[in-house]
Scaffold this motif. Sequence first.
Motif, mmCIF file in Angstrom:
data_model
loop_
_atom_site.group_PDB
_atom_site.id
_atom_site.type_symbol
_atom_site.label_atom_id
_atom_site.label_comp_id
_atom_site.label_asym_id
_atom_site.label_seq_id
_atom_site.Cartn_x
_atom_site.Cartn_y
_atom_site.Cartn_z
ATOM 1 N N HIS A 383 -8.629 0.737 -7.625
ATOM 2 C CA HIS A 383 -7.423 -0.181 -7.275
ATOM 3 C C HIS A 383 -6.573 1.049 -6.819
ATOM 4 O O HIS A 383 -6.226 2.184 -7.043
ATOM 5 N N ALA A 384 -5.753 0.702 -5.626
ATOM 6 C CA ALA A 384 -5.082 1.363 -5.013
ATOM 7 C C ALA A 384 -3.708 1.791 -5.887
ATOM 8 O O ALA A 384 -3.304 2.769 -5.685
ATOM 9 N N LYS A 385 -3.402 0.707 -6.561
ATOM 10 C CA LYS A 385 -2.162 0.900 -7.294
ATOM 11 C C LYS A 385 -2.884 1.110 -8.930
ATOM 12 O O LYS A 385 -3.650 0.318 -9.140
ATOM 13 N N ALA A 386 -1.769 1.352 -9.944
ATOM 14 C CA ALA A 386 -2.231 1.512 -11.349
ATOM 15 C C ALA A 386 -2.533 0.322 -12.208
ATOM 16 O O ALA A 386 -3.653 -0.373 -12.546
ATOM 17 N N GLY A 387 -1.230 -0.483 -12.554
ATOM 18 C CA GLY A 387 -1.101 -1.443 -13.397
ATOM 19 C C GLY A 387 -1.855 -2.695 -12.975
ATOM 20 O O GLY A 387 -2.401 -3.741 -13.660
ATOM 21 N N GLU A 388 -1.865 -2.824 -11.597
ATOM 22 C CA GLU A 388 -2.447 -4.052 -11.058
ATOM 23 C C GLU A 388 -3.919 -4.520 -11.234
ATOM 24 O O GLU A 388 -4.273 -5.429 -11.481
ATOM 25 N N LEU A 389 -4.612 -3.548 -11.486
ATOM 26 C CA LEU A 389 -5.965 -3.418 -11.961
ATOM 27 C C LEU A 389 -5.820 -4.694 -13.088
ATOM 28 O O LEU A 389 -7.056 -5.437 -13.359
ATOM 29 N N ALA A 390 -4.962 -4.449 -14.153
ATOM 30 C CA ALA A 390 -5.089 -5.272 -15.280
ATOM 31 C C ALA A 390 -4.757 -6.711 -15.074
ATOM 32 O O ALA A 390 -5.289 -7.523 -16.075
ATOM 33 N N GLU A 391 -4.306 -7.114 -14.219
ATOM 34 C CA GLU A 391 -4.007 -8.363 -13.825
ATOM 35 C C GLU A 391 -5.339 -9.304 -13.266
ATOM 36 O O GLU A 391 -5.306 -10.348 -13.444
ATOM 37 N N ARG A 392 -6.213 -8.492 -13.148
ATOM 38 C CA ARG A 392 -7.675 -8.865 -12.577
ATOM 39 C C ARG A 392 -8.794 -9.172 -13.510
ATOM 40 O O ARG A 392 -9.508 -9.837 -13.396
ATOM 41 N N VAL A 393 -8.673 -8.779 -14.902
ATOM 42 C CA VAL A 393 -9.619 -8.804 -16.169
ATOM 43 C C VAL A 393 -8.619 -8.764 -17.134
ATOM 44 O O VAL A 393 -7.658 -8.922 -17.614
ATOM 45 N N ASN A 394 -9.758 -9.574 -18.149
ATOM 46 C CA ASN A 394 -9.043 -9.818 -19.644
ATOM 47 C C ASN A 394 -9.105 -8.549 -20.353
ATOM 48 O O ASN A 394 -8.541 -8.639 -21.476
ATOM 49 N N HIS A 395 -9.978 -7.773 -20.276
ATOM 50 C CA HIS A 395 -9.891 -6.251 -21.143
ATOM 51 C C HIS A 395 -10.419 -5.231 -20.142
ATOM 52 O O HIS A 395 -11.201 -5.240 -19.230
ATOM 53 N N LEU A 396 -10.057 -4.016 -20.659
ATOM 54 C CA LEU A 396 -10.738 -2.847 -20.215
ATOM 55 C C LEU A 396 -11.524 -2.214 -21.055
ATOM 56 O O LEU A 396 -11.345 -2.162 -22.373
ATOM 57 N N THR A 397 -12.868 -1.885 -20.676
ATOM 58 C CA THR A 397 -13.605 -1.223 -21.311
ATOM 59 C C THR A 397 -13.575 0.435 -21.558
ATOM 60 O O THR A 397 -13.396 1.027 -20.347
ATOM 61 N N VAL A 398 -13.050 0.946 -22.499
ATOM 62 C CA VAL A 398 -13.094 2.371 -22.831
ATOM 63 C C VAL A 398 -14.449 3.211 -22.999
ATOM 64 O O VAL A 398 -15.307 2.700 -23.841
ATOM 65 N N VAL A 399 -14.838 3.785 -21.931
ATOM 66 C CA VAL A 399 -15.856 4.570 -21.960
ATOM 67 C C VAL A 399 -15.703 6.125 -22.175
ATOM 68 O O VAL A 399 -14.858 6.724 -21.286
ATOM 69 N N ASP A 400 -16.987 6.664 -22.848
ATOM 70 C CA ASP A 400 -16.707 8.040 -22.912
ATOM 71 C C ASP A 400 -18.083 8.494 -22.296
ATOM 72 O O ASP A 400 -19.210 8.236 -22.324
ATOM 73 N N ALA A 401 -17.701 9.331 -20.918
ATOM 74 C CA ALA A 401 -18.668 9.712 -19.980
ATOM 75 C C ALA A 401 -19.509 10.674 -20.365
ATOM 76 O O ALA A 401 -20.834 10.546 -20.112
ATOM 77 N N GLU A 402 -18.939 11.539 -21.169
ATOM 78 C CA GLU A 402 -20.051 12.734 -21.843
ATOM 79 C C GLU A 402 -21.090 11.828 -22.821
ATOM 80 O O GLU A 402 -22.139 12.445 -22.647
ATOM 81 N N SER A 403 -20.989 11.165 -23.519
ATOM 82 C CA SER A 403 -21.628 10.553 -24.538
ATOM 83 C C SER A 403 -22.313 9.315 -23.745
ATOM 84 O O SER A 403 -23.363 8.631 -24.429
ATOM 85 N N VAL A 404 -22.199 8.857 -22.827
ATOM 86 C CA VAL A 404 -22.529 7.824 -21.924
ATOM 87 C C VAL A 404 -22.514 6.656 -22.951
ATOM 88 O O VAL A 404 -23.340 5.741 -23.242
ATOM 89 N N ALA A 405 -21.163 6.440 -23.603
ATOM 90 C CA ALA A 405 -21.076 5.260 -24.486
ATOM 91 C C ALA A 405 -19.771 4.502 -24.115
ATOM 92 O O ALA A 405 -18.645 5.149 -23.877
ATOM 93 N N VAL A 406 -19.629 3.216 -24.482
ATOM 94 C CA VAL A 406 -18.592 2.274 -24.776
ATOM 95 C C VAL A 406 -18.010 2.868 -26.129
ATOM 96 O O VAL A 406 -18.482 2.447 -27.226
ATOM 97 N N ILE A 407 -16.680 2.991 -26.056
ATOM 98 C CA ILE A 407 -16.008 3.259 -27.457
ATOM 99 C C ILE A 407 -14.787 2.345 -27.903
ATOM 100 O O ILE A 407 -14.373 2.211 -29.008
#
Length: 421
Positions: A383-407
């Motif tokens: 998204h071009a701006k930061a917080g506006e992304l959160a207005e489009r979804v009900n949750h953010l998935t926190v991912v650890d790219a190193e372990s390729v896992a959802v945390i």
Amino acid sequence: MGSGPYACGMWTDPKKYWEALTAATADRPAPCAVVEAGAWAHNRGELVRRVADARSDAGMTGSLPIRVASKSIRVRGLVESLLRRDGFAGVLAFTLAEANWLADHGVDDVVVGYPTADAAAISRLCADERRASAITLMVDAVEQLDLIDAVLPAARRPELRVALEVDVSYNLPGMRVGVYRSPVRAAQDARELAEKVAARQGFRLVGLMAYEAQLAGVGDVPSGSFIEQARTRAIQVLQSRSRPQVAEIRGEAVAQVREIAELEFVNGGGTGSIESTAQDESVTEIAAGSGLFGPGLFDHYRAFLPAPAAAFALDVVRKPTPDMATLLGGGWIASGPPSSSRLPVLTWPPGLGYVDEEMAGEVQTPLTGAEDLRVGDRVWLRHAKAGELAERVNHLTVVDAESVAVIAELPTYRGEGHAFL
């Protein structure tokens, strides 16, 4: 310039980074919005480092806390995690309803960054002593005090904390650089308003804010067409002239207001102006938030480059031609002046482009340069701006790219049932 986040981190290898996010979220339906834990942690540390380095470079002792600009996050779990970290203190909210909600969840220092006319939220604020002690309202005119008193007069409510906002935009003949915010534009204006607040029963003046939007929110890296590059060069010149003016206006206003009231805080800055704001002796705290997610508009600053911590994935659902692919959805346009800079940034795979006649659409977004994409593949956008992304979804998935896992799965404000603005 700062050291920059691209000195370390998995995001320095885009193929590895974005493919890890794809693999980690493969079982989650699109649109899938993520925050990558390593990039988030890096950006968080960079904000604190930039404040400390700027102070050290100027020979100033001590650091300044960062007040979390919740508008640029809109995920309570992330906001609360920042408040547990050294270098962060308090929240700069964008509505009073949001501030009430955060206070009810235990946040004990919330400054509302904008004046309010929300009678229901004012009533709710006044109904609880603890809430009133945790929240500071922003004012820039007596009429805003009148509105609050019309909802509930001073004799029937707790004393309310207020802060003044001072305009520090850069004005030239026929040109204004900055945003239209407060009508308080000079130290004498601030003093006069402070005197009126101090004389009003039921209000206590505790703070002052002066936000330098022309420095904090405007990129200064030349790119694009010749005209766009020339515009950016002009921005660089205007910003260099504006910095000392901001410090002068803010410093004079603070000095005048401190003769009227004992200020607990003087707030300034944003992600883009940390270096200059941290060196302003009148400032006691800096507001920042966008630099934590590293949205598209923040790819264009000379002083820093945040890691791409937040992004969203959309599915390819059709192939109208062999070299095109169509995404389901995608029209998540950022607020501000309509331009290509407000479009989501096509991030991975590389080489994709928008179709001029459609751009990012409400239900579909056709892309060029998509010879290698197939139905069911995923495309990552930022998204071009930061917080506006959160207005489009009900949750953010926190991912650890190193372990390729959802945390973790963290609900957004929307996911907790709130649409504050």
